[in-house]
Write a protein that holds these residues in place. Structure first.
Motif, PDB file in Angstrom:
ATOM      1  N   LEU A  20       0.825  -1.207   0.000  1.00 22.47           N
ATOM      2  CA  LEU A  20       0.000   0.000   0.000  1.00 22.47           C
ATOM      3  C   LEU A  20       0.861   1.261   0.000  1.00 22.47           C
ATOM      4  CD1 LEU A  20      -2.530  -1.593   2.362  1.00 22.47           C
ATOM      5  CD2 LEU A  20      -3.166  -0.580   0.159  1.00 22.47           C
ATOM      6  N   PHE A  77     -11.572  -1.892  15.983  1.00 22.41           N
ATOM      7  CA  PHE A  77     -12.814  -1.325  15.466  1.00 22.41           C
ATOM      8  C   PHE A  77     -13.132  -1.940  14.100  1.00 22.41           C
ATOM      9  CE2 PHE A  77     -11.247   1.952  12.405  1.00 22.41           C
ATOM     10  CZ  PHE A  77      -9.891   1.961  12.724  1.00 22.41           C
ATOM     11  N   GLN A 132     -14.040  -1.572   9.940  1.00 23.93           N
ATOM     12  CA  GLN A 132     -13.888  -0.718   8.762  1.00 23.93           C
ATOM     13  C   GLN A 132     -14.652  -1.301   7.597  1.00 23.93           C
ATOM     14  OE1 GLN A 132      -9.967  -0.292   7.253  1.00 23.93           O
ATOM     15  NE2 GLN A 132      -9.597   1.649   8.293  1.00 23.93           N
ATOM     16  N   GLU A 161     -13.907  -0.779   3.533  1.00 21.05           N
ATOM     17  CA  GLU A 161     -13.161  -0.113   2.478  1.00 21.05           C
ATOM     18  C   GLU A 161     -13.734  -0.530   1.138  1.00 21.05           C
ATOM     19  OE1 GLU A 161      -8.734   0.627   4.339  1.00 21.05           O
ATOM     20  OE2 GLU A 161      -8.980  -0.793   2.699  1.00 21.05           O
ATOM     21  N   LEU A 198     -13.007  -0.494  -3.336  1.00 22.01           N
ATOM     22  CA  LEU A 198     -12.002  -0.350  -4.392  1.00 22.01           C
ATOM     23  C   LEU A 198     -12.654  -0.588  -5.752  1.00 22.01           C
ATOM     24  CD1 LEU A 198      -8.927  -0.176  -5.232  1.00 22.01           C
ATOM     25  CD2 LEU A 198      -8.920  -2.677  -5.052  1.00 22.01           C
ATOM     26  N   PHE A 239      -1.622   5.601   0.070  1.00 24.21           N
ATOM     27  CA  PHE A 239      -2.082   4.661  -0.970  1.00 24.21           C
ATOM     28  C   PHE A 239      -2.984   5.307  -2.007  1.00 24.21           C
ATOM     29  CE2 PHE A 239      -5.378   4.597   2.197  1.00 24.21           C
ATOM     30  CZ  PHE A 239      -4.710   4.401   3.404  1.00 24.21           C
ATOM     31  N   THR A 240      -3.327   6.591  -1.841  1.00 26.61           N
ATOM     32  CA  THR A 240      -4.133   7.289  -2.849  1.00 26.61           C
ATOM     33  C   THR A 240      -3.497   8.637  -3.193  1.00 26.61           C
ATOM     34  OG1 THR A 240      -5.528   8.081  -1.041  1.00 26.61           O
ATOM     35  CG2 THR A 240      -6.383   6.230  -2.333  1.00 26.61           C
ATOM     36  N   GLY A 273     -12.825   8.714   4.154  1.00 25.95           N
ATOM     37  CA  GLY A 273     -11.669   9.148   3.370  1.00 25.95           C
ATOM     38  C   GLY A 273     -11.661   8.405   2.048  1.00 25.95           C
ATOM     39  N   ALA A 274     -11.008   9.001   1.027  1.00 24.36           N
ATOM     40  CA  ALA A 274     -11.023   8.384  -0.296  1.00 24.36           C
ATOM     41  C   ALA A 274      -9.914   8.960  -1.170  1.00 24.36           C
ATOM     42  CB  ALA A 274     -12.380   8.610  -0.967  1.00 24.36           C
ATOM     43  N   VAL A 320       0.623   1.468  -5.984  1.00 22.41           N
ATOM     44  CA  VAL A 320      -0.202   0.414  -5.379  1.00 22.41           C
ATOM     45  C   VAL A 320      -0.725  -0.525  -6.467  1.00 22.41           C
ATOM     46  CG1 VAL A 320      -2.317  -0.034  -4.065  1.00 22.41           C
ATOM     47  CG2 VAL A 320      -0.812   1.871  -3.406  1.00 22.41           C
ATOM     48  N   GLY A 343     -12.496   4.558   2.376  1.00 20.55           N
ATOM     49  CA  GLY A 343     -12.527   3.804   3.630  1.00 20.55           C
ATOM     50  C   GLY A 343     -13.337   4.544   4.670  1.00 20.55           C
ATOM     51  N   MET A 344     -14.066   3.779   5.462  1.00 26.88           N
ATOM     52  CA  MET A 344     -14.846   4.430   6.528  1.00 26.88           C
ATOM     53  C   MET A 344     -14.814   3.573   7.789  1.00 26.88           C
ATOM     54  SD  MET A 344     -18.690   3.760   5.082  1.00 26.88           S
ATOM     55  CE  MET A 344     -18.289   3.551   3.363  1.00 26.88           C
TER      56      MET A 344
HETATM   57  C1  2U9 Z   1      -6.059  -0.570  -2.095  1.00 28.16           C
HETATM   58  C2  2U9 Z   1      -5.843   0.726  -2.500  1.00 28.16           C
HETATM   59  C3  2U9 Z   1      -6.330   1.781  -1.772  1.00 28.16           C
HETATM   60  C4  2U9 Z   1      -8.397   2.503   1.100  1.00 28.16           C
HETATM   61  C5  2U9 Z   1      -8.699   3.871   1.649  1.00 28.16           C
HETATM   62  C6  2U9 Z   1      -9.162   5.458   3.112  1.00 28.16           C
HETATM   63  C7  2U9 Z   1      -9.006   6.213   1.979  1.00 28.16           C
HETATM   64  C8  2U9 Z   1      -9.478   6.045   4.423  1.00 28.16           C
HETATM   65  C9  2U9 Z   1      -9.852   5.641   6.760  1.00 28.16           C
HETATM   66  C10 2U9 Z   1     -11.264   5.967   7.016  1.00 28.16           C
HETATM   67  C11 2U9 Z   1     -11.483   6.075   8.478  1.00 28.16           C
HETATM   68  C12 2U9 Z   1      -9.488   4.587   7.726  1.00 28.16           C
HETATM   69  O1  2U9 Z   1     -11.270   3.756   9.415  1.00 28.16           O
HETATM   70  S1  2U9 Z   1     -10.489   4.865   9.137  1.00 28.16           S
HETATM   71  O2  2U9 Z   1      -9.669   5.370  10.150  1.00 28.16           O
HETATM   72  N1  2U9 Z   1      -9.586   5.188   5.425  1.00 28.16           N
HETATM   73  O3  2U9 Z   1      -9.628   7.222   4.564  1.00 28.16           O
HETATM   74  N2  2U9 Z   1      -8.979   4.136   2.915  1.00 28.16           N
HETATM   75  S2  2U9 Z   1      -8.654   5.204   0.697  1.00 28.16           S
HETATM   76  O4  2U9 Z   1      -7.502   2.653   0.044  1.00 28.16           O
HETATM   77  C13 2U9 Z   1      -7.043   1.559  -0.632  1.00 28.16           C
HETATM   78  C14 2U9 Z   1      -7.285   0.264  -0.223  1.00 28.16           C
HETATM   79  C15 2U9 Z   1      -6.781  -0.782  -0.954  1.00 28.16           C
HETATM   80  C16 2U9 Z   1      -5.527  -1.734  -2.871  1.00 28.16           C
END
Ligand code: 2U9
Length: 345
Positions: free
Chosen positions: A145, A211, A213, A215, A217, A255-256, A287-288, A295, A312-313
């Motif tokens: 990632l 907690f 999550q 996510e 994709l 990762f983004t 978040g996104a 990646v 991800g949420m």
């Molecule tokens: C791959 C590529 C990208 C997953 C993502 C987020 C943004 C994000 C947080 C939200 C609140 C974590 O639970 S939290 O603390 N996550 O903001 N997650 S993009 O991105 C990926 C996943 C997999 C292969």
């Protein structure tokens, strides 16, 4: 002489049959009077001593008596069978008007309910649901990632390590990495991953070391930022209702690129500013961003040809906002006074 014996036998048998109380007694009486070794047969054995004139007369009498006894035995049998059936029906009567025994009903846990709601919304947009291991390799959780060993983002999320290379996953992203690898560069990819994640946080009203999550994709040719925003807006409106405002603002994730966060107008003050939204009028919901080319390449996708978005949420956060829960610990303490409020969710 013989006639008297037959008449006496008949009278005795009739009385015994009428007095029989049950079918077993009746069966024994049938054998006793009419059987091969029965009393009527015994009397008839003495017929040889009779004169030629007497023999047919007594013979007819004996036959009449046999027929009479057979008839009253049959009648009695029918009557006793009927009485036995009536007694059984009476004994086995069920009172269908009696009230039933109430069984206590459980209910769906609010976190499970939110996971199901989010899943249903994304399934409706063509996404698949995938799950994966909670104990992960460092490579899937960080390296793939775009977080190499010296990356500062690894400090952002202090982790539970089991060995130097194995840890409790800090996000569900490794499930998507595994899915990309398994698809060997094929598109489209449209998936969401719900599941437990672990971070070394001190537990308080808004933090928990474990907690949940979800996510998402998407990877395909020509996947764009506008598709990401449209997808997330469609999700948020179905999840929270049409009468909220939403906004995107820039953020950073390894990762983004570019990365962003999505806010919803505060459901407490409606945007005026209050304690819950820290006077900003906005509540962060997820978040996104566009998947970083590194990646895609690490999981075997040609980043020149394909693009993707991810989001991800935190499920607890979504549930707290949606149901007005003020302490994350309510999800884990199993207080029935809390859980019973979600019986209709
Ligand atoms: C791959 C590529 C990208 C997953 C993502 C987020 C943004 C994000 C947080 C939200 C609140 C974590 O639970 S939290 O603390 N996550 O903001 N997650 S993009 O991105 C990926 C996943 C997999 C292969």
């Amino acid at each position: 002489m013989m006639r008297e014996r037959l008449e006496a036998l008949k009278a005795e048998a009739e009385q015994a049959i009428q007095g029989a109380k049950d079918l077993e007694t009746l069966k024994q009486l049938r054998v006793k009077y009419l059987g091969k070794k029965g009393e009527l047969t015994a009397v008839l054995r003495g017929m040889g001593e009779l004169s030629a004139e007497e023999r047919p007369v007594i013979g007819k009498l004996a036959n009449d008596i046999r027929q009479t006894l057979e008839r009253i035995l049959d009648e009695k049998e029918t009557a006793l069978e009927k009485a036995a059936m009536e007694a059984r029906l009476k004994e086995e009567t069920i009172d269908v008007t009696l009230p039933g025994v109430p069984r206590p009903l459980g209910s769906i846990h609010p976190l499970t309910a939110v996971i199901q709601q989010v899943e249903n919304i994304f399934i409706g947009m063509g996404f698949e649901v995938a799950e994966g291991p909670e104990v992960e390799k460092d490579w899937y959780n960080f390296e793939a990632l775009n977080m190499p060993k010296d990356h500062p983002a690894r400090d952002m999320q202090d982790s539970f390590y089991i060995t130097r290379e194995i840890l409790l996953r800090t996000q569900t992203s490794p499930v998507q990495v595994r899915t990309l690898q398994a698809k060997e560069g094929k598109v489209p990819v449209r998936m969401i991953c719900p599941g437990k994640v672990y971070r070394r946080d001190d537990d308080d009203a808004t933090h928990s070391h474990q907690f949940t999550q979800i996510e998402g994709l998407v990877v395909d040719r020509g996947v764009s930022m506008s598709e990401l925003k449209g997808t997330l807006l469609a999700f948020a409106k179905q999840m929270f209702g049409e009468d909220h405002e939403f906004r995107f603002r820039p953020s950073y994730f390894p990762f983004t690129e570019p990365s962003m966060e999505m806010d919803m107008s505060c459901m407490i003050c409606g945007g005026e500013g209050c304690r819950i939204c820290k006077e900003t009028g906005w509540i962060e919901i997820l978040g996104a961003g566009m998947v970083h080319p590194n990646v895609l390449e690490k999981s075997g996708y040609n980043a020149e040809r394909y693009t993707g978005f991810a989001f991800g949420m935190g499920v607890e956060r979504i549930a707290m906002i949606k149901y007005g829960i003020d302490d994350i610990r309510h999800f884990y303490t199993n207080d029935l006074r809390v859980l019973r409020q979600f019986q209709s969710v």
